[in-house]
Design an enzyme around this catalytic site. Structure first.
Site, PDB file in Angstrom:
ATOM      1  N   LYS B  76     -12.349  -0.309  -7.967  1.00 46.83           N
ATOM      2  CA  LYS B  76     -11.483   0.760  -7.487  1.00 46.83           C
ATOM      3  C   LYS B  76     -11.136   1.943  -8.554  1.00 46.83           C
ATOM      4  O   LYS B  76     -10.857   1.394  -9.779  1.00 46.83           O
ATOM      5  CB  LYS B  76     -10.254  -0.018  -6.770  1.00 46.83           C
ATOM      6  CG  LYS B  76      -9.324   0.885  -6.024  1.00 46.83           C
ATOM      7  CD  LYS B  76      -8.161   0.025  -5.505  1.00 46.83           C
ATOM      8  CE  LYS B  76      -7.096   0.902  -4.709  1.00 46.83           C
ATOM      9  NZ  LYS B  76      -6.087   0.152  -4.181  1.00 46.83           N
ATOM     10  N   SER B 151      -4.938   0.673   0.691  1.00 48.50           N
ATOM     11  CA  SER B 151      -5.360   1.996  -0.289  1.00 48.50           C
ATOM     12  C   SER B 151      -6.852   1.675  -0.563  1.00 48.50           C
ATOM     13  O   SER B 151      -7.287   2.525  -1.149  1.00 48.50           O
ATOM     14  CB  SER B 151      -4.541   2.243  -1.156  1.00 48.50           C
ATOM     15  OG  SER B 151      -4.552   1.312  -2.041  1.00 48.50           O
ATOM     16  N   SER B 175      -2.617  -3.277   0.342  1.00 52.56           N
ATOM     17  CA  SER B 175      -3.868  -2.666  -0.021  1.00 52.56           C
ATOM     18  C   SER B 175      -5.349  -3.389  -0.270  1.00 52.56           C
ATOM     19  O   SER B 175      -6.281  -2.680  -0.310  1.00 52.56           O
ATOM     20  CB  SER B 175      -3.513  -1.635  -1.050  1.00 52.56           C
ATOM     21  OG  SER B 175      -2.654  -0.747  -0.659  1.00 52.56           O
TER      22      SER B 175
END
Lengths: 485, 489, 96
Positions: B76, B151, B175
């Protein structure tokens, strides 16, 4: 009309002399090339985190114990949020509601000998900010973050001081203490010991007045000047019908005045909250006890011992213990003078006079610390020995001292080469006196007819005639006799 | 190759059915092909991936390889990667090349994994739909008109589309779990302090945790084990040993007590989603587990609590982005104030600014007690609720999200609607407990996730429980039609 | 609405965020809604409950030894700097 009273509180920021910064492993050495000591943590790069330097905690605890304060077994780091270029994270890691050191006190002695206890509200750990440099850059400032992250202890006093002199005495005492504890080098020029003063005035008996905070005072002399200026300014304002504004003011040493800081248009809302990247600092009784065991003989303790052990006045003892190094020097001189035995009262006093007197003056003049003294304890003790055994007078000793300062020669060598031995032979002195009396019949007659003041004239003349070497005590005694007729 | 799980890939690589380089090349090709539609990557590190692949091959050949050597992954874009752009999904860091590796990145590199690139995410991890990214929204591989969740939308979409076999992710309010649920993949948020936050760009320091999005609990176990552990550079990192999560995957479940949170099965939960959750629970009962109702009365206050604490912490964490030492800087600032305001005003997106302002407000003078302190007290209550529940049951189960994936743009205008997506996940962050989401079926052809939570440091138990379900079902092996076969450019 | 224009402006100022005229009502609206949402906390009974700053209770801050572990890497670190001169980070003049 009732008199004005001054109320002063001091906030001292002392840089702790750890090797590495409080939350990062960067070195803390002063004066390095810009940003050469700023790590990712110090630069507040994305993703970095603080890790606490245990030595900073130990030093803070040491301070707390030395001022008889309560030491918190649980203290919390909090974020003080504001924007400034020398504050990379946009917040300073400090301590707010739960500081590591609580209420304590510092006892000070004023010039007239009176004692006063100044309360310490708290002391806490925090990190220093970087520096903004403005020279050479027309419309810009250059930010150096070497200093960012250096550990500080902020020492907050109660508003107990009532004059600039008291403030200076307190400041000096704290300065001495942190150097005794070896937690701070106290270098005010380099900024490792800084002070802000909170000053207000009130009529005696009234409540606290509005206070102004004065920043940028970096010497003991400036502290006194700045406070006195500010007090006068505030009284002027009030007597002129105005109100003192609660604000931060900058001391301008060139103009000798304080002025309002333009950039602080509104009071900052620091939005303190416990720093979630750090856990509460927990120390136990055993830890505190182990730090207590490392406390050196503190200035007050040492001064009290000097007074008792060496029969010195409180004032002298205070001067000689103003730094650990000076006290050690003094003790060495006294012991050497006593030939390794316990010094007598006279020996102690003689050593005290010279260390606190001529030596201190010479160090001051040449801007040196005792550790940089050009006359070591042994040489000074040697000279004092010659005063004690009457080889030279105290007055001549001043010349010997000057010569020793200039050259690395022993007192004996100087006395010998310059022929400075005291004249203690009664006959020789009498002869000199008779010669002077003969050369100055007018003054002799005046003296004998009642002008006692002329005694000094004759002393001076005999001294001149003997190149200053006549033993003063003997000279006085013999002169009195001879002048009497 | 792309339909294989991490553990299957590991076996086949060692059996030399294909090489690390072949595997890496094929995934890089899939990534490239998918980018225009899926947009799950921000930066693809093709060159270094191939170099790492070569190095892994040598290690494998020398016989000194570990279980993860040669396996590809994506990070990420919230994890700092040395000499590679690390954007955090924001214009503020569009030009930021990190000079260091996050601990998580270091550890997985040391384990021999091959980094394919950095995945797309909601800006500064603030969002539940991956629509706030400076680099454009990520699409849900199951229906490209829908959001993947956020997210960690990029990580979830990449794994769901099988263009990366596994990806790291982070979870502050859900997330990892919510996008895993919306994309039909497995995601685990470990206990707070289990995985180092050093190098993981901070959003809300007391809530953020790094974790994994994978195809299965088994794969998650492999990677989580390597990611976890004490890190002296993170003061909130916990110094407890990391068990071998793989070894305990197959422990029998008999006697497992599963708590069902009464408050989660009340209003707000889509009926079809609830049906699937209850079917999943039946599978567990068949395996010998017992279902127990538990009450966590403070839990419904999770969302308001979170929206005080998280913004407060983020408003402070994001103060370092000021255009001075790195990142976006406004052009021709007229003075310092202008530099700050415009660098931040122009560099940050709307949701980030919204949260910074919320946080600034709740911490400001006069409001601190009523909001921040109050929220921290409610957080304590929520913690106590979880503690009490775990005294009665081994794990908690329930839905991960209240509904399936929604349309891109559907909730963007109403922040509160968006925030309510996290209603079931936030509690675990507030309490710091580990939680995961595993796929448990489809509603209207869209994935639904089952959430499993446990007490502190019960990751092994969670993975074991999840793995048991995945041995009985195959939801986790389903691949979206568009991405099942080869992808053309 | 829970927050007025002035409050939005002062919050934005504290947070150093520029807002256009058009943005002010937008943020006023969403921030007010958020404040309403968090207002639900008022109803919670929290008398006698300690605030929880860290999710894992009972942990204390680790202390590291006082050792220098960093060396001068400013050239590498300043590669990301928008404006640097003579190793100093440049900003518009700071007036004291």
């Amino acid at each position: 009309m009732s008199a004005w009273e001054t109320v002063i509180g001091l906030e001292i920021h002392a840089q702790l002399s750890t090797k590495s910064k409080i939350f990062s492993g960067s070195p803390t050495a002063y004066g390095s090339a810009p940003n050469s000591q700023a790590s990712l943590v110090d630069l507040a790069y994305p993703g970095v985190l603080p890790v606490l330097n245990g030595e900073a905690v130990r030093m803070a605890v040491k301070f707390g114990l030395a001022v008889d304060a309560s030491v918190a077994t649980r203290s919390v780091f909090a974020r003080k949020n504001y924007f400034y270029p020398d504050l990379p994270k946009g917040y300073q890691i400090s301590q707010y509601e739960l500081p590591i050191v609580g209420k304590g006190h510092m006892d000070i002695v004023l010039d007239d000998g009176t004692k006063k206890r100044v309360g310490i509200t708290r002391a806490h750990l925090e990190e220093d900010a970087g520096k903004s440099l403005h020279e050479g850059l027309p419309r810009q400032s250059g930010i150096d973050l070497n200093r960012a992250g250096t550990p500080l202890i902020e020492i907050v006093s109660e508003p107990d001081m009532r004059s600039a002199k008291e403030a200076v005495a307190y400041l000096k005492k704290v300065h001495t203490l942190v150097r005794y504890l070896e937690i701070c080098d106290g270098n005010m020029q380099e900024g490792s010991f800084r002070c802000d003063a909170n000053v207000s005035v009130r009529k005696v008996g009234a409540g606290l007045g509005i206070r102004a905070e004065i920043k940028n005072i970096n010497s003991f002399r400036y502290v006194e000047k700045a406070i006195n200026y500010e007090v006068a300014r505030q009284i002027d304002v009030i007597e002129g019908g105005g109100k003192v504004v609660q604000e931060t003011r900058l001391w301008d040493p060139d103009k000798g005045e304080t002025r309002s800081m333009r950039s602080k248009e509104e009071a900052n809302d620091y939005r303190y909250f416990p720093d979630p990247d750090l856990l509460p600092v927990e120390i136990d009784a055993a830890y505190i006890a182990s730090v207590k065991a490392t406390l050196p003989e503190l200035p007050d303790q040492k001064a009290a011992r000097f007074a008792a052990q060496f029969g010195l006045s409180e004032y002298d003892a205070g001067v000689l213990t103003s730094s650990k190094e000076l006290a050690a020097y003094y003790e060495e001189v006294a012991k050497l003078l006593a030939g390794g035995k316990e010094p007598s009262k006279e020996q102690a006093k003689l050593a005290a006079n010279w260390v606190a007197g001529s030596l201190a003056a010479a160090l001051n003049e040449h801007n040196l610390e005792i550790t940089g003294s050009r006359i070591g304890a042994a040489r000074l003790a040697g000279m004092l020995g010659r005063i004690a055994d009457n080889t030279i007078s105290g007055k001549i000793a001043k010349d010997v001292f000057e010569a020793m300062w200039a050259e690395d020669k022993d007192a004996d060598a100087i006395i010998e080469s310059k022929g400075l031995k005291q004249i203690t032979d009664t006959g020789a002195i009498e002869t000199a006196i008779e010669e002077v009396m003969a050369k100055n019949p007018g003054q002799l007659a005046d003296y004998r007819s009642g002008k006692d003041k002329l005694f000094g004239f004759f002393v001076g003349q005999v001294m001149k005639a003997t190149a200053g070497k006549a033993n003063p005590a003997q000279l006085n005694e013999l002169l009195k006799k001879k002048l009497a007729g | 190759m792309h339909t294989l799980t991490l553990s299957e890939l590991a076996k086949k690589l060692r059996a030399k059915e294909f090489s690390v380089t072949e595997l890496t090349k094929s995934l890089l090709a899939r990534i490239e092909a998918s980018q225009p539609t899926l947009n799950s990557f921000i930066t693809v590190t093709a060159e270094s991936a191939l170099a790492q692949a070569k190095a892994a091959e040598s290690t494998l050949a020398s016989g000194s390889a570990g279980p993860l050597t040669g396996l590809p992954l994506a990070h990420k874009d919230i994890f700092c990667t040395k000499d590679v752009r690390t954007s955090c999904g924001s214009k503020m860091l569009d030009n930021f090349v990190s000079p260091y590796d996050a601990t998580v990145v270091e550890k997985l590199k040391a384990a021999g994994m091959v980094t394919l690139g950095k995945t797309n995410m909601d800006e500064f991890a603030m969002g539940s739909s991956n629509e706030t990214s400076f680099y454009g929204p990520v699409k849900n591989p199951w229906d490209l008109k829908l959001v993947p969740g956020g997210s960690s939308g990029g990580s979830a979409a990449a794994v769901a589309a099988r263009i990366a076999p596994v990806a790291t992710a982070t979870d502050t309010g859900g997330s990892i779990r919510q996008p895993a649920s919306l994309c039909g993949v497995t995601g685990i948020k470990p206990t707070y302090g289990r995985v180092s936050r050093y190098g993981m760009i901070a959003f809300a320091s007391s809530l953020d945790q790094g974790g994994v999005i994978s195809q299965s609990a088994e794969d998650a176990a492999m990677v989580l084990g390597a990611m976890s552990g004490f890190d002296p550079r993170d003061s909130t990192s916990v110094d407890t040993p990391v068990p071998n999560y793989v070894e305990s995957l197959n422990a029998p479940l008999a006697g497992l007590k599963i708590g069902l949170i009464k408050e989660f099965f009340e209003k707000g939960l889509d009926a079809s989603v609830e049906k699937l959750i209850r079917e999943a629970l039946k599978v567990y009962e068949k395996l010998g587990a017992k279902l127990v109702e538990v009450k966590l009365p403070a839990l419904p206050l999770s969302v308001p609590t979170y929206y005080v604490v998280a913004p407060a912490e983020c408003s402070s964490n994001l103060a370092r982005f000021d255009g001075v030492r790195y990142g976006y800087r406004a052009k021709d600032p007229k003075d310092l104030m202008d530099l700050y305001k415009r660098s931040r005003g122009e560099g940050f997106g709307a949701e980030v600014k919204r949260r910074i302002m919320t946080g600034t407000y709740v911490l400001s003078a006069g409001y601190y007690d009523a909001y921040y302190l109050k929220a921290q007290r409610v957080r304590q209550l929520i913690n106590q609720d979880f503690k009490r529940a775990f005294a009665e049951v081994d794990v908690l189960m329930g839905p991960t999200a209240p509904d399936v994936a929604f349309g891109i743009g559907a909730k963007a205008s109403d922040p509160i609607q968006m925030y309510l997506n996290d209603i079931y996940t936030i509690g675990a962050n507030l309490a710091g407990v580990p939680a995961m989401s595993i796929p448990c079926g489809f509603v209207r052809d869209l994935p639904v996730g089952l959430q499993i939570a446990g007490p502190h440091f019960a990751e092994a138990k969670l993975l074991n429980v999840a793995h048991a379900y995945q041995k009985e079902t195959d939801w986790h092996r389903r691949i979206p039609a568009v991405f099942k076969g080869e992808l053309s450019r | 609405m829970s927050l007025n224009r002035d409050q939005i402006n002062s919050i934005a100022h504290l947070a150093r965020l520029s807002l256009t005229e058009a943005e002010i009502p937008v943020y006023q609206d969403s921030l007010s809604k958020i404040v309403d949402l968090v207002g639900e906390l008022d109803a919670a009974q929290t008398a006698g409950i300690e605030p929880m700053a860290h999710p894992l209770p009972g942990l204390a801050q680790r202390m590291r030894p006082d050792v220098v572990t960093e060396k001068d890497q400013h050239e590498q670190y300043q590669r990301n700097a928008p404006q640097v001169e003579a190793a100093l980070y440049l900003v518009p003049k700071v007036i004291e």
